[in-house]
Motif scaffolding. Sequence first.
Motif, PDB file in Angstrom:
ATOM      1  N   LYS A  90       8.027  -8.604   6.335  1.00  0.00           N
ATOM      2  CA  LYS A  90       6.988  -7.602   6.571  1.00  0.00           C
ATOM      3  C   LYS A  90       6.437  -7.080   5.258  1.00  0.00           C
ATOM      4  O   LYS A  90       7.185  -6.742   4.335  1.00  0.00           O
ATOM      5  N   LEU A  91       5.114  -7.029   5.190  1.00  0.00           N
ATOM      6  CA  LEU A  91       4.433  -6.558   3.992  1.00  0.00           C
ATOM      7  C   LEU A  91       3.950  -5.126   4.136  1.00  0.00           C
ATOM      8  O   LEU A  91       4.158  -4.298   3.246  1.00  0.00           O
ATOM      9  N   ALA A  92       3.300  -4.815   5.265  1.00  0.00           N
ATOM     10  CA  ALA A  92       2.746  -3.467   5.429  1.00  0.00           C
ATOM     11  C   ALA A  92       2.389  -3.213   6.881  1.00  0.00           C
ATOM     12  O   ALA A  92       1.981  -4.129   7.608  1.00  0.00           O
ATOM     13  N   ALA A  93       2.531  -1.965   7.295  1.00  0.00           N
ATOM     14  CA  ALA A  93       1.975  -1.522   8.570  1.00  0.00           C
ATOM     15  C   ALA A  93       0.504  -1.187   8.353  1.00  0.00           C
ATOM     16  O   ALA A  93       0.058  -0.980   7.225  1.00  0.00           O
ATOM     17  N   VAL A  94      -0.247  -1.157   9.448  1.00  0.00           N
ATOM     18  CA  VAL A  94      -1.657  -0.774   9.364  1.00  0.00           C
ATOM     19  C   VAL A  94      -1.749   0.716   9.673  1.00  0.00           C
ATOM     20  O   VAL A  94      -1.451   1.132  10.795  1.00  0.00           O
TER      21      VAL A  94
END
Length: 294
Positions: A90-94
């Motif tokens: 996982k890189l980032a949530a929106v």
Amino acid sequence: MEIDLPVRQLLNADSKLGEGVLWDAARGVVWFVDIKQHRLWHYDPDTGSNSFTEAPGQIGWALPADNGMLLCGLQDGLYVFHPELSTFEKLAAVPGEPAANRLNDACTDPWGRVWFGSMDDTESAASGRFYCFDRGEITPAGPSGITITNGPAVNAQGDRIYFTDTTAQKIMVANLTPDGVGEARPFADTGALFPDAYPDGPVVDAEDHVWTGLYLGGRVARFSPDGELTATIDMPARDITKLAFGGADFRTGYVTSATKNMTEDDMALYPQAGSLFAFDAPVAGFAQTRVRIG
């Protein structure tokens, strides 16, 4: 208007919701997803070899990045996929996305930015909108208040971007520059042309024409830069989702399809539904810019 072309079944993927098809020119393979079965597929047209990796959730798209990885949009945010390890990170949530939403479709522009959309997973609330990912930063950009977003799609020059409001049966267009996106305006009212079908994933060819899959329409359609319908191609599946141009000369059309809303009787009429298809395109596409991660 209708182009009579032979369409080939490349892979019986048994997709519930095949989507996000893309040609990876560096690897010479096709990537596509099955959103509902959480699958990221690859298909090698030279050998016919194929396999899928199970994603940690509903996966809407996967785009090759400049670091050799793939940037992917899942239900809960952006992930990096490591092809050699077949792992997701996982890189980032929106920021600000409702928990009931998921990410659905995406493209890059000539500057390596990613344009993507979100939507209500139940396809009932107008909670979807579009975003731009630019070197790690995610910002709202483009139309909002949409139930089912599709696209975006950017032309080769990078001065136009197309947004699809699937439920409203409309495609919009906006001016695009290195500094951002302009106000979206009407481009094509597909409902007036195909009242029982819905525009799905769009893509632009090298002649600046826009192609779209037609969900419940059994075909792909091509529109001029002025939004006029210029051609259709019948497909051996009812629910057509996305088209991509690929191959060494970008003259192969790769097409995904879905089965999630089909009954047994529907499947009897369209036994190849859920497959990855291909046809020899009458026009060429162009190479997609790789995602600029950092």
